[in-house]
Design a protein around this motif. Structure first.
Motif, mmCIF file in Angstrom:
data_model
loop_
_atom_site.group_PDB
_atom_site.id
_atom_site.type_symbol
_atom_site.label_atom_id
_atom_site.label_comp_id
_atom_site.label_asym_id
_atom_site.label_seq_id
_atom_site.Cartn_x
_atom_site.Cartn_y
_atom_site.Cartn_z
ATOM 1 N N MET A 34 0.823 -1.185 0.000
ATOM 2 C CA MET A 34 0.000 0.000 0.000
ATOM 3 C C MET A 34 0.869 1.252 0.000
ATOM 4 S SD MET A 34 -3.179 -1.160 2.518
ATOM 5 C CE MET A 34 -2.888 0.194 3.538
ATOM 6 N N VAL A 35 1.928 1.213 0.778
ATOM 7 C CA VAL A 35 2.805 2.379 0.864
ATOM 8 C C VAL A 35 3.458 2.654 -0.484
ATOM 9 C CG1 VAL A 35 4.914 3.277 1.922
ATOM 10 C CG2 VAL A 35 3.233 2.102 3.322
ATOM 11 N N SER A 36 3.988 1.612 -1.110
ATOM 12 C CA SER A 36 4.664 1.826 -2.394
ATOM 13 C C SER A 36 3.678 2.270 -3.469
ATOM 14 C CB SER A 36 5.406 0.570 -2.831
ATOM 15 O OG SER A 36 4.508 -0.484 -3.028
ATOM 16 N N GLY A 37 2.473 1.740 -3.449
ATOM 17 C CA GLY A 37 1.458 2.163 -4.406
ATOM 18 C C GLY A 37 1.073 3.616 -4.220
ATOM 19 N N TYR A 38 0.915 4.036 -2.977
ATOM 20 C CA TYR A 38 0.554 5.416 -2.674
ATOM 21 C C TYR A 38 1.669 6.377 -3.121
ATOM 22 C CZ TYR A 38 -0.607 9.613 -0.057
ATOM 23 O OH TYR A 38 -0.882 10.900 0.297
ATOM 24 N N VAL A 39 2.907 6.034 -2.759
ATOM 25 C CA VAL A 39 4.033 6.906 -3.104
ATOM 26 C C VAL A 39 4.208 6.998 -4.619
ATOM 27 C CG1 VAL A 39 6.544 7.166 -2.934
ATOM 28 C CG2 VAL A 39 5.221 6.558 -0.911
ATOM 29 N N SER A 40 4.122 5.863 -5.306
ATOM 30 C CA SER A 40 4.309 5.906 -6.762
ATOM 31 C C SER A 40 3.171 6.653 -7.448
ATOM 32 C CB SER A 40 4.440 4.492 -7.333
ATOM 33 O OG SER A 40 3.223 3.812 -7.255
ATOM 34 N N ALA A 41 1.964 6.569 -6.896
ATOM 35 C CA ALA A 41 0.848 7.320 -7.477
ATOM 36 C C ALA A 41 1.049 8.821 -7.297
ATOM 37 C CB ALA A 41 -0.466 6.877 -6.845
ATOM 38 N N LYS A 42 1.576 9.224 -6.150
ATOM 39 C CA LYS A 42 1.832 10.645 -5.903
ATOM 40 C C LYS A 42 2.951 11.171 -6.802
ATOM 41 C CE LYS A 42 -1.053 11.909 -2.776
ATOM 42 N NZ LYS A 42 -2.055 12.904 -3.064
ATOM 43 N N MET A 43 3.992 10.345 -6.991
ATOM 44 C CA MET A 43 5.125 10.764 -7.819
ATOM 45 C C MET A 43 4.815 10.668 -9.305
ATOM 46 S SD MET A 43 8.371 9.008 -5.917
ATOM 47 C CE MET A 43 9.484 9.552 -7.180
ATOM 48 N N LYS A 44 3.841 9.823 -9.646
ATOM 49 C CA LYS A 44 3.506 9.519 -11.035
ATOM 50 C C LYS A 44 4.692 8.874 -11.758
ATOM 51 C CE LYS A 44 -0.153 12.877 -11.783
ATOM 52 N NZ LYS A 44 -0.443 13.466 -10.548
ATOM 53 N N LYS A 45 5.561 8.249 -10.993
ATOM 54 C CA LYS A 45 6.711 7.503 -11.496
ATOM 55 C C LYS A 45 6.780 6.204 -10.705
ATOM 56 C CE LYS A 45 8.217 10.860 -14.113
ATOM 57 N NZ LYS A 45 8.016 10.797 -15.523
ATOM 58 N N ARG A 46 7.047 5.093 -11.368
ATOM 59 C CA ARG A 46 7.057 3.796 -10.690
ATOM 60 C C ARG A 46 8.458 3.351 -10.285
ATOM 61 N NH1 ARG A 46 2.040 4.707 -10.125
ATOM 62 N NH2 ARG A 46 0.718 4.345 -11.888
ATOM 63 N N ALA A 47 9.441 3.594 -11.129
ATOM 64 C CA ALA A 47 10.777 3.046 -10.904
ATOM 65 C C ALA A 47 11.436 3.527 -9.604
ATOM 66 C CB ALA A 47 11.679 3.346 -12.099
ATOM 67 N N PRO A 48 11.377 4.821 -9.260
ATOM 68 C CA PRO A 48 12.027 5.217 -8.008
ATOM 69 C C PRO A 48 11.458 4.480 -6.793
ATOM 70 C CG PRO A 48 11.524 7.157 -9.309
ATOM 71 C CD PRO A 48 10.869 5.995 -9.996
ATOM 72 N N THR A 49 10.151 4.293 -6.771
ATOM 73 C CA THR A 49 9.535 3.587 -5.655
ATOM 74 C C THR A 49 9.949 2.125 -5.645
ATOM 75 O OG1 THR A 49 7.650 5.076 -5.839
ATOM 76 C CG2 THR A 49 7.345 3.101 -4.518
ATOM 77 N N MET A 50 9.928 1.493 -6.817
ATOM 78 C CA MET A 50 10.292 0.069 -6.872
ATOM 79 C C MET A 50 11.735 -0.161 -6.470
ATOM 80 S SD MET A 50 8.401 -1.641 -10.117
ATOM 81 C CE MET A 50 9.113 -0.536 -11.288
ATOM 82 N N VAL A 51 12.639 0.648 -6.986
ATOM 83 C CA VAL A 51 14.049 0.467 -6.652
ATOM 84 C C VAL A 51 14.274 0.692 -5.159
ATOM 85 C CG1 VAL A 51 16.358 1.424 -7.001
ATOM 86 C CG2 VAL A 51 14.911 0.942 -8.957
ATOM 87 N N THR A 52 13.649 1.709 -4.598
ATOM 88 C CA THR A 52 13.781 1.961 -3.162
ATOM 89 C C THR A 52 13.263 0.775 -2.351
ATOM 90 O OG1 THR A 52 13.531 4.335 -3.520
ATOM 91 C CG2 THR A 52 13.132 3.513 -1.293
ATOM 92 N N MET A 53 12.082 0.282 -2.705
ATOM 93 C CA MET A 53 11.517 -0.846 -1.961
ATOM 94 C C MET A 53 12.356 -2.112 -2.137
ATOM 95 S SD MET A 53 8.858 0.320 -0.355
ATOM 96 C CE MET A 53 7.661 -0.930 -0.010
ATOM 97 N N LEU A 54 12.873 -2.339 -3.331
ATOM 98 C CA LEU A 54 13.723 -3.515 -3.549
ATOM 99 C C LEU A 54 15.018 -3.409 -2.752
ATOM 100 C CD1 LEU A 54 13.161 -4.133 -7.355
ATOM 101 C CD2 LEU A 54 12.493 -5.654 -5.487
ATOM 102 N N LEU A 55 15.605 -2.219 -2.711
ATOM 103 C CA LEU A 55 16.825 -2.048 -1.926
ATOM 104 C C LEU A 55 16.546 -2.191 -0.431
ATOM 105 C CD1 LEU A 55 18.599 0.822 -3.889
ATOM 106 C CD2 LEU A 55 19.188 -1.613 -3.847
ATOM 107 N N LEU A 56 15.386 -1.731 0.004
ATOM 108 C CA LEU A 56 15.007 -1.922 1.411
ATOM 109 C C LEU A 56 14.696 -3.382 1.713
ATOM 110 C CD1 LEU A 56 12.747 1.217 1.996
ATOM 111 C CD2 LEU A 56 15.021 0.792 2.948
#
Length: 152
Positions: free
Chosen positions: A1-23
């Motif tokens: 839910m957090v990653s979906g919310y953040v990526s929707a706000k940014m309107k970009k998917r990759a920064p959220t995915m890379v951050t979550m994968l690194l975490l």
């Protein structure tokens, strides 16, 4: 839910995915997969929806279904490889369960590497958009000053 919310706000998917994968890497180290679900859901749903808005695919349901099938199929291949490798790692006499998580960490790192070109492209587009906004603000400010000086 957090990653979906953040990526929707940014309107970009990759920064959220890379951050979550690194975490996810340190979380896998302590046997917790909290950060894995977000990128997986983004890849299978939100990115597929984003692809559907591309000019080359827009309005072509067959092309969209093919692209979504490729995305989901690739995830299924990764899951099936995991189903084969995990028991093999665990059955080894000299390896313990820790090696299963090393495998998960390796796969997470490989996913991150595959997403890096998209991340670079999206970060560059964000910078370009920001510089465009700044230039536009400067132009508007200059225009207001010019109008003010003409009215004075």
């Amino acid at each position: 839910m957090v990653s979906g919310y953040v990526s929707a706000k940014m309107k970009k998917r990759a920064p959220t995915m890379v951050t979550m994968l690194l975490l996810a890497l340190p979380s896998l180290w302590v046997y917790s997969g909290f950060f894995i679900g977000g990128p997986a859901n983004l890849i299978s749903s939100a990115i597929s929806a984003d692809l559907g808005r591309q000019d080359l695919i827009k309005g072509n349901s067959e092309a969209l279904s093919t692209v979504i099938g490729i995305v989901d199929g690739t995830g299924s291949v990764g899951a099936s490889v995991g189903q084969i490798v995990v028991p093999l790692l665990h059955k080894q006499q000299h390896l313990d369960w820790q090696w299963v998580f090393y495998f998960f960490m390796l796969m997470t790192l490989m996913s991150t590497v595959c997403i890096l070109p998209l991340l670079v492209r999206e970060v560059r587009s964000m910078k370009c958009f920001r510089s465009y906004q700044l230039r536009r603000q400067d132009t508007q400010r200059t225009e207001r000053l010019r109008m003010y000086s003409l009215n004075s």
